[in-house]
Design a protein around this motif. Structure first.
Motif, PDB file in Angstrom:
ATOM      1  N   ALA A 103       0.729  -1.316  -0.071  1.00 30.86           N
ATOM      2  CA  ALA A 103      -0.139   0.173   0.096  1.00 30.86           C
ATOM      3  C   ALA A 103       0.717   1.079   0.029  1.00 30.86           C
ATOM      4  CB  ALA A 103      -1.073   0.061   1.115  1.00 30.86           C
ATOM      5  N   ALA A 104       1.953   1.212   0.743  1.00 34.05           N
ATOM      6  CA  ALA A 104       2.805   2.501   0.912  1.00 34.05           C
ATOM      7  C   ALA A 104       3.368   2.592  -0.435  1.00 34.05           C
ATOM      8  CB  ALA A 104       3.916   2.201   2.127  1.00 34.05           C
ATOM      9  N   HIS A 105       3.813   1.655  -1.155  1.00 33.64           N
ATOM     10  CA  HIS A 105       4.682   1.518  -2.402  1.00 33.64           C
ATOM     11  C   HIS A 105       3.674   2.268  -3.423  1.00 33.64           C
ATOM     12  CE1 HIS A 105       7.611   0.444  -5.351  1.00 33.64           C
ATOM     13  NE2 HIS A 105       6.843  -0.134  -5.815  1.00 33.64           N
ATOM     14  N   LYS A 106       2.414   1.548  -3.566  1.00 34.64           N
ATOM     15  CA  LYS A 106       1.459   2.024  -4.404  1.00 34.64           C
ATOM     16  C   LYS A 106       1.175   3.588  -4.083  1.00 34.64           C
ATOM     17  CE  LYS A 106      -0.810  -2.207  -5.982  1.00 34.64           C
ATOM     18  NZ  LYS A 106      -1.969  -2.885  -5.841  1.00 34.64           N
ATOM     19  N   LYS A 107       1.043   3.855  -2.976  1.00 35.75           N
ATOM     20  CA  LYS A 107       0.721   5.303  -2.468  1.00 35.75           C
ATOM     21  C   LYS A 107       1.777   6.340  -3.025  1.00 35.75           C
ATOM     22  CE  LYS A 107      -0.958   7.791   1.444  1.00 35.75           C
ATOM     23  NZ  LYS A 107      -1.158   7.907   2.853  1.00 35.75           N
ATOM     24  N   ALA A 108       3.212   5.795  -2.803  1.00 33.99           N
ATOM     25  CA  ALA A 108       4.351   6.694  -3.279  1.00 33.99           C
ATOM     26  C   ALA A 108       4.283   6.730  -4.757  1.00 33.99           C
ATOM     27  CB  ALA A 108       5.544   5.998  -2.800  1.00 33.99           C
ATOM     28  N   GLU A 109       4.084   5.551  -5.429  1.00 31.10           N
ATOM     29  CA  GLU A 109       3.893   5.485  -7.109  1.00 31.10           C
ATOM     30  C   GLU A 109       2.667   6.706  -7.485  1.00 31.10           C
ATOM     31  OE1 GLU A 109       3.224   1.447  -8.563  1.00 31.10           O
ATOM     32  OE2 GLU A 109       5.475   1.183  -8.179  1.00 31.10           O
ATOM     33  N   ALA A 110       1.703   6.475  -6.863  1.00 28.43           N
ATOM     34  CA  ALA A 110       0.478   7.468  -7.025  1.00 28.43           C
ATOM     35  C   ALA A 110       0.858   8.888  -6.997  1.00 28.43           C
ATOM     36  CB  ALA A 110      -0.663   7.027  -6.410  1.00 28.43           C
ATOM     37  N   LYS A 111       1.707   8.983  -5.742  1.00 31.20           N
ATOM     38  CA  LYS A 111       2.097  10.522  -5.626  1.00 31.20           C
ATOM     39  C   LYS A 111       3.080  11.078  -6.684  1.00 31.20           C
ATOM     40  CE  LYS A 111       3.893  13.077  -1.517  1.00 31.20           C
ATOM     41  NZ  LYS A 111       4.252  13.211  -0.329  1.00 31.20           N
ATOM     42  N   GLU A 112       4.012   9.957  -6.964  1.00 30.04           N
ATOM     43  CA  GLU A 112       4.919  10.287  -8.091  1.00 30.04           C
ATOM     44  C   GLU A 112       4.242  10.564  -9.432  1.00 30.04           C
ATOM     45  OE1 GLU A 112       8.328   7.735  -9.278  1.00 30.04           O
ATOM     46  OE2 GLU A 112       8.827   7.826  -7.052  1.00 30.04           O
ATOM     47  N   ASP A 113       3.180   9.712  -9.915  1.00 29.38           N
ATOM     48  CA  ASP A 113       2.452  10.128 -10.863  1.00 29.38           C
ATOM     49  C   ASP A 113       1.822  11.387 -10.887  1.00 29.38           C
ATOM     50  OD1 ASP A 113       3.439   7.610 -12.007  1.00 29.38           O
ATOM     51  OD2 ASP A 113       1.475   6.499 -11.418  1.00 29.38           O
ATOM     52  N   LYS A 114       1.293  11.731  -9.878  1.00 25.04           N
ATOM     53  CA  LYS A 114       0.489  12.884  -9.544  1.00 25.04           C
ATOM     54  C   LYS A 114       1.294  14.153  -9.737  1.00 25.04           C
ATOM     55  CE  LYS A 114      -2.674  15.534  -6.577  1.00 25.04           C
ATOM     56  NZ  LYS A 114      -3.264  15.495  -5.166  1.00 25.04           N
ATOM     57  N   GLN A 115       2.688  14.039  -9.289  1.00 22.59           N
ATOM     58  CA  GLN A 115       3.681  15.137  -9.373  1.00 22.59           C
ATOM     59  C   GLN A 115       3.859  15.388 -10.565  1.00 22.59           C
ATOM     60  OE1 GLN A 115       6.660  14.367  -6.528  1.00 22.59           O
ATOM     61  NE2 GLN A 115       5.729  15.170  -4.909  1.00 22.59           N
ATOM     62  N   GLU A 116       4.293  13.990 -11.433  1.00 26.76           N
ATOM     63  CA  GLU A 116       4.745  14.077 -13.049  1.00 26.76           C
ATOM     64  C   GLU A 116       3.546  14.716 -13.986  1.00 26.76           C
ATOM     65  OE1 GLU A 116       5.671  10.106 -14.128  1.00 26.76           O
ATOM     66  OE2 GLU A 116       7.713  10.292 -12.822  1.00 26.76           O
ATOM     67  N   SER A 117       2.410  14.336 -13.637  1.00 31.28           N
ATOM     68  CA  SER A 117       1.143  14.835 -14.266  1.00 31.28           C
ATOM     69  C   SER A 117       1.028  16.717 -13.936  1.00 31.28           C
ATOM     70  CB  SER A 117       0.093  14.239 -13.596  1.00 31.28           C
ATOM     71  OG  SER A 117      -1.329  14.882 -13.860  1.00 31.28           O
ATOM     72  N   VAL A 118       1.289  16.868 -12.791  1.00 27.30           N
ATOM     73  CA  VAL A 118       1.239  18.318 -12.470  1.00 27.30           C
ATOM     74  C   VAL A 118       2.560  19.173 -13.142  1.00 27.30           C
ATOM     75  CG1 VAL A 118       1.377  19.986 -10.532  1.00 27.30           C
ATOM     76  CG2 VAL A 118       0.045  17.941 -10.321  1.00 27.30           C
ATOM     77  N   ALA A 119       3.687  18.387 -13.082  1.00 27.71           N
ATOM     78  CA  ALA A 119       4.799  19.135 -13.746  1.00 27.71           C
ATOM     79  C   ALA A 119       4.384  19.266 -15.231  1.00 27.71           C
ATOM     80  CB  ALA A 119       5.987  18.423 -13.476  1.00 27.71           C
ATOM     81  N   ALA A 120       3.938  18.107 -15.896  1.00 31.09           N
ATOM     82  CA  ALA A 120       3.555  17.967 -17.369  1.00 31.09           C
ATOM     83  C   ALA A 120       2.500  19.175 -17.516  1.00 31.09           C
ATOM     84  CB  ALA A 120       3.178  16.837 -17.758  1.00 31.09           C
ATOM     85  N   GLN A 121       1.778  19.287 -16.704  1.00 26.31           N
ATOM     86  CA  GLN A 121       0.532  20.374 -17.128  1.00 26.31           C
ATOM     87  C   GLN A 121       1.159  21.752 -17.035  1.00 26.31           C
ATOM     88  OE1 GLN A 121      -2.687  19.709 -14.411  1.00 26.31           O
ATOM     89  NE2 GLN A 121      -3.460  17.806 -15.742  1.00 26.31           N
ATOM     90  N   THR A 122       1.871  22.003 -15.857  1.00 27.30           N
ATOM     91  CA  THR A 122       2.689  23.026 -15.642  1.00 27.30           C
ATOM     92  C   THR A 122       3.575  23.607 -16.999  1.00 27.30           C
ATOM     93  OG1 THR A 122       3.406  22.200 -13.812  1.00 27.30           O
ATOM     94  CG2 THR A 122       3.348  24.700 -13.769  1.00 27.30           C
ATOM     95  N   LYS A 123       4.099  22.914 -17.594  1.00 24.39           N
ATOM     96  CA  LYS A 123       5.112  22.996 -18.630  1.00 24.39           C
ATOM     97  C   LYS A 123       4.249  23.660 -19.922  1.00 24.39           C
ATOM     98  CE  LYS A 123       8.867  20.110 -18.283  1.00 24.39           C
ATOM     99  NZ  LYS A 123       9.567  19.267 -18.734  1.00 24.39           N
TER     100      LYS A 123
END
Length: 123
Positions: A103-123
């Protein structure tokens, strides 16, 4: 013939008188015999009581041994049951730890994906 019959009758009376006289001393000797017999009987009774006591002690020892064996068996089964419970708890703890890790691993992956998605939207 009369003399022979008279002799036979006299013999019968004499025999009867002799039998009664002989019986009296035998009666006097009889009390000594029961005393000896009683002592002999007492010895037999003592032996019989000793045998019965020994048999009872043997039976009690056997019963005590069986009870001890049953107690040992119950204690062994109880120890095995406690061991099984401890193993089950350890397994459950391990599975829970794995689930938390996943669960912690999936949560960390989801957080990473969210950060990448936010970073991609910001560019």
């Amino acid at each position: 013939m009369k003399k022979i019959i008279a002799t036979l009758i006299a013999g019968l009376f004499a025999g009867a008188a002799f039998a009664q006289t002989a019986a009296t001393p035998a009666t006097a000797a009889t009390p000594a015999t029961p005393a000896a017999h009683t002592a002999h009987s007492d010895a037999k009774l003592a032996k019989q009581e000793a045998k019965e006591t020994k048999a009872a002690a043997k039976a009690e020892a056997k019963e005590a041994k069986e009870v001890a064996q049953a107690d040992a068996k119950v204690a062994k089964e109880s120890a095995e049951a406690k061991k099984d419970v401890a193993e089950a708890k350890a397994d459950a703890k391990e599975k829970k730890a794995k689930a938390h890790s996943k669960a912690a691993h999936k949560k960390a992956e989801a957080k990473e994906d969210k950060q990448e998605s936010v970073a991609a939207q910001t560019k």
